[in-house]
Design a protein around this motif. Structure first.
Motif, mmCIF file in Angstrom:
data_model
loop_
_atom_site.group_PDB
_atom_site.id
_atom_site.type_symbol
_atom_site.label_atom_id
_atom_site.label_comp_id
_atom_site.label_asym_id
_atom_site.label_seq_id
_atom_site.Cartn_x
_atom_site.Cartn_y
_atom_site.Cartn_z
ATOM 1 N N VAL A 16 -5.454 6.490 -0.466
ATOM 2 C CA VAL A 16 -6.229 5.599 0.592
ATOM 3 C C VAL A 16 -7.676 5.189 -0.420
ATOM 4 N N ASP A 17 -8.230 4.218 0.340
ATOM 5 C CA ASP A 17 -9.802 3.769 -0.199
ATOM 6 C C ASP A 17 -10.983 4.641 0.358
ATOM 7 N N TYR A 18 -12.183 4.361 0.069
ATOM 8 C CA TYR A 18 -13.313 5.108 0.423
ATOM 9 C C TYR A 18 -13.237 5.030 1.861
ATOM 10 N N TYR A 19 -12.835 4.026 2.740
ATOM 11 C CA TYR A 19 -12.804 3.985 4.062
ATOM 12 C C TYR A 19 -11.541 4.491 4.738
ATOM 13 N N HIS A 20 -10.789 5.260 3.994
ATOM 14 C CA HIS A 20 -9.401 5.775 4.523
ATOM 15 C C HIS A 20 -8.321 4.830 4.847
ATOM 16 N N ASN A 21 -8.458 3.390 4.197
ATOM 17 C CA ASN A 21 -7.504 2.437 4.527
ATOM 18 C C ASN A 21 -6.233 2.840 3.347
ATOM 19 N N ILE A 22 -5.043 2.838 3.858
ATOM 20 C CA ILE A 22 -3.980 3.283 2.936
ATOM 21 C C ILE A 22 -4.079 1.928 1.921
ATOM 22 N N VAL A 23 -3.958 2.303 0.511
ATOM 23 C CA VAL A 23 -3.698 1.331 -0.689
ATOM 24 C C VAL A 23 -2.454 0.926 -0.846
ATOM 25 N N ASN A 24 -1.635 1.808 -0.724
ATOM 26 C CA ASN A 24 -0.197 1.356 -1.251
ATOM 27 C C ASN A 24 0.751 2.229 -0.549
ATOM 28 N N ASP A 49 -6.356 14.118 8.275
ATOM 29 C CA ASP A 49 -5.203 13.409 8.334
ATOM 30 C C ASP A 49 -5.193 11.967 8.577
ATOM 31 N N ILE A 50 -4.312 11.338 7.786
ATOM 32 C CA ILE A 50 -3.992 10.019 7.605
ATOM 33 C C ILE A 50 -2.838 9.618 8.527
ATOM 34 N N GLU A 51 -2.787 8.803 9.326
ATOM 35 C CA GLU A 51 -1.452 8.469 10.091
ATOM 36 C C GLU A 51 -0.887 7.311 9.226
ATOM 37 N N TYR A 52 0.551 7.647 8.729
ATOM 38 C CA TYR A 52 1.380 6.976 7.991
ATOM 39 C C TYR A 52 2.726 6.856 8.620
ATOM 40 N N GLU A 53 2.857 5.235 8.696
ATOM 41 C CA GLU A 53 4.283 5.375 9.095
ATOM 42 C C GLU A 53 5.126 5.211 8.190
ATOM 43 N N GLY A 54 6.311 5.921 8.135
ATOM 44 C CA GLY A 54 7.223 6.159 7.065
ATOM 45 C C GLY A 54 8.338 4.912 7.142
ATOM 46 N N THR A 55 9.330 4.890 6.066
ATOM 47 C CA THR A 55 10.274 3.961 6.044
ATOM 48 C C THR A 55 11.438 4.521 7.261
ATOM 49 N N LYS A 58 8.992 6.812 11.688
ATOM 50 C CA LYS A 58 8.237 7.936 12.247
ATOM 51 C C LYS A 58 6.679 7.990 11.792
ATOM 52 N N ASP A 59 5.931 8.439 12.573
ATOM 53 C CA ASP A 59 4.356 8.551 12.094
ATOM 54 C C ASP A 59 4.364 10.015 11.599
ATOM 55 N N HIS A 60 3.809 10.047 10.158
ATOM 56 C CA HIS A 60 3.537 11.164 9.510
ATOM 57 C C HIS A 60 1.982 11.532 9.365
ATOM 58 N N GLU A 61 1.406 12.522 9.431
ATOM 59 C CA GLU A 61 0.368 12.853 9.126
ATOM 60 C C GLU A 61 -0.145 13.540 7.778
ATOM 61 N N LEU A 62 -0.470 12.661 6.740
ATOM 62 C CA LEU A 62 -0.578 12.846 5.235
ATOM 63 C C LEU A 62 -2.225 13.230 5.003
ATOM 64 N N LEU A 63 -2.569 13.713 4.282
ATOM 65 C CA LEU A 63 -4.028 13.791 3.609
ATOM 66 C C LEU A 63 -4.475 12.824 2.594
ATOM 67 N N PRO A 64 -5.671 12.638 2.434
ATOM 68 C CA PRO A 64 -6.086 11.491 1.579
ATOM 69 C C PRO A 64 -6.051 11.898 0.229
ATOM 70 N N THR A 65 -5.564 10.992 -0.802
ATOM 71 C CA THR A 65 -6.109 11.203 -2.352
ATOM 72 C C THR A 65 -6.378 9.916 -2.505
ATOM 73 N N TYR A 66 -7.375 9.829 -3.400
ATOM 74 C CA TYR A 66 -8.451 8.744 -3.705
ATOM 75 C C TYR A 66 -8.168 8.275 -5.498
ATOM 76 N N SER A 67 -8.280 6.946 -5.560
ATOM 77 C CA SER A 67 -8.426 6.596 -6.861
ATOM 78 C C SER A 67 -9.563 7.216 -7.574
ATOM 79 N N TYR A 68 -9.607 7.216 -8.932
ATOM 80 C CA TYR A 68 -10.758 7.374 -9.659
ATOM 81 C C TYR A 68 -11.947 6.550 -9.556
#
Length: 81
Positions: A16-24, A49-55, A58-68
């Protein structure tokens, strides 16, 4: 279950980015790979938790990781400056 984009382990983090938007949506990682290749964590987001809609549709809750370089000068996200 969503698989890590680096291995077949279950994904626990999403990029995700600084604002918790999914980047990819393809950049999901297990605990082993979440902070490799320059990815970092906010020290305060261990239960954010970040809400992530999987392929799987279903919705999944994932934790954020950020690009350096994404986090502020204290290493925190927008919610924890």
């Amino acid at each position: 279950m969503i698989n890590c984009s680096c291995c077949n382990n279950e994904a626990t983090h999403v990029l995700v980015d600084y604002y918790h938007n999914i980047v990819n949506y393809n950049a999901v990682f297990c605990r082993i790979h979440a902070f490799q290749d320059g990815r970092v964590e906010c020290p305060c987001c261990d239960d954010y938790d970040i809400e992530y809609e999987g392929t799987d549709g279903k919705d999944h809750e994932l934790l954020p990781t950020y690009s350096y370089g994404t986090l502020d000068s204290d290493g925190c996200c927008c919610d924890h400056p």
